[in-house]
Write a protein that holds these residues in place. Structure first.
Motif, PDB file in Angstrom:
ATOM      1  N   LEU A   4     111.471  42.189 158.298  1.00 33.79           N
ATOM      2  CA  LEU A   4     111.343  43.272 157.324  1.00 33.79           C
ATOM      3  C   LEU A   4     111.312  44.593 158.094  1.00 33.79           C
ATOM      4  CD1 LEU A   4     108.638  41.497 155.200  1.00 33.79           C
ATOM      5  CD2 LEU A   4     110.971  41.998 154.438  1.00 33.79           C
ATOM      6  N   LYS A   9     112.690  47.625 154.837  1.00 36.78           N
ATOM      7  CA  LYS A   9     111.313  48.133 154.843  1.00 36.78           C
ATOM      8  C   LYS A   9     111.217  49.443 154.064  1.00 36.78           C
ATOM      9  CE  LYS A   9     107.540  49.189 157.982  1.00 36.78           C
ATOM     10  NZ  LYS A   9     107.115  49.284 159.382  1.00 36.78           N
ATOM     11  N   PHE A  12     111.457  48.630 150.397  1.00 27.59           N
ATOM     12  CA  PHE A  12     110.236  47.913 150.011  1.00 27.59           C
ATOM     13  C   PHE A  12     109.097  48.894 149.771  1.00 27.59           C
ATOM     14  CE2 PHE A  12     106.610  45.228 150.127  1.00 27.59           C
ATOM     15  CZ  PHE A  12     107.053  43.962 149.792  1.00 27.59           C
ATOM     16  N   GLU A  13     108.938  49.843 150.670  1.00 26.90           N
ATOM     17  CA  GLU A  13     107.828  50.794 150.568  1.00 26.90           C
ATOM     18  C   GLU A  13     108.003  51.812 149.441  1.00 26.90           C
ATOM     19  OE1 GLU A  13     107.556  52.138 154.628  1.00 26.90           O
ATOM     20  OE2 GLU A  13     106.448  50.346 155.215  1.00 26.90           O
ATOM     21  N   LYS A  38     102.656  44.201 149.545  1.00 29.07           N
ATOM     22  CA  LYS A  38     103.011  45.060 150.677  1.00 29.07           C
ATOM     23  C   LYS A  38     103.441  44.209 151.865  1.00 29.07           C
ATOM     24  CE  LYS A  38      98.322  45.739 152.574  1.00 29.07           C
ATOM     25  NZ  LYS A  38      97.335  46.752 152.942  1.00 29.07           N
ATOM     26  N   ILE A  39     104.113  44.872 152.782  1.00 33.07           N
ATOM     27  CA  ILE A  39     104.507  44.211 154.022  1.00 33.07           C
ATOM     28  C   ILE A  39     103.258  44.023 154.873  1.00 33.07           C
ATOM     29  CG2 ILE A  39     105.833  44.452 156.150  1.00 33.07           C
ATOM     30  CD1 ILE A  39     107.947  45.990 154.480  1.00 33.07           C
ATOM     31  N   GLU A  42     106.225  42.054 160.124  1.00 32.99           N
ATOM     32  CA  GLU A  42     107.686  42.040 160.004  1.00 32.99           C
ATOM     33  C   GLU A  42     108.254  40.751 159.422  1.00 32.99           C
ATOM     34  OE1 GLU A  42     109.305  43.115 163.812  1.00 32.99           O
ATOM     35  OE2 GLU A  42     109.089  45.248 163.370  1.00 32.99           O
ATOM     36  N   ILE A  45     104.892  38.967 153.828  1.00 31.75           N
ATOM     37  CA  ILE A  45     104.536  39.864 152.728  1.00 31.75           C
ATOM     38  C   ILE A  45     103.208  39.400 152.158  1.00 31.75           C
ATOM     39  CG2 ILE A  45     105.181  40.631 150.402  1.00 31.75           C
ATOM     40  CD1 ILE A  45     108.126  40.279 151.311  1.00 31.75           C
TER      41      ILE A  45
END
Length: 133
Positions: A4, A9, A12-13, A38-39, A42, A45
């Motif tokens: 990720l 990333k 995702f954020e 959230k992540i 790497e 999740i």
């Protein structure tokens, strides 16, 4: 194992609500919107189980799940698939509880879900749609 990083990333954020899909042991699908996602690192999740019923039962029967993320401004989108581990104690659970309590102090998380990422797919329109990263 996919990571990720980079564009995934970033998208995702920027996502606020995450559609999370699970399936029962018989393959009956279920998808729900979840905010506390959230992540974690790497390859992992973190999802917080505040109100899960069918999703949690599905993950107990069949640990495979998928999450969709997208950035409406750039049309970048990804589907992330992985395997869930349900955690009810220890560091990931404590971090999940603290995170939820900062925004929703009256909510008591039931578990933390650690999703080990196994596949990342391009979901944005165009010639690479469906391509695995």
């Amino acid at each position: 194992m996919p990571k990720l990083t980079g564009a995934v990333k970033d998208v995702f954020e920027k996502t606020a609500i995450y559609p999370v899909a699970t399936a029962s042991k018989d393959g009956v699908p279920n998808v729900v919107p979840i905010h506390f996602v959230k992540i974690y690192d790497e390859e992992t999740i973190l999802l917080v189980d505040n109100f899960m019923n069918k999703s949690l039962k599905n993950m107990q029967e069949n640990p495979q799940l998928a999450i969709s993320v997208w950035d409406m401004k750039t049309n970048q989108a990804y589907q992330i698939k992985g395997q869930a581990t349900i955690v009810t104690s220890g560091k990931p659970f404590e971090e999940a509880v603290a995170w939820v309590k900062t925004g929703m102090p009256d909510v008591n998380p039931k578990s933390a879900i650690l999703m080990k990422v196994t596949h990342i797919y391009n979901s944005q329109p165009g010639p690479d749609l469906g391509k695995e990263l």
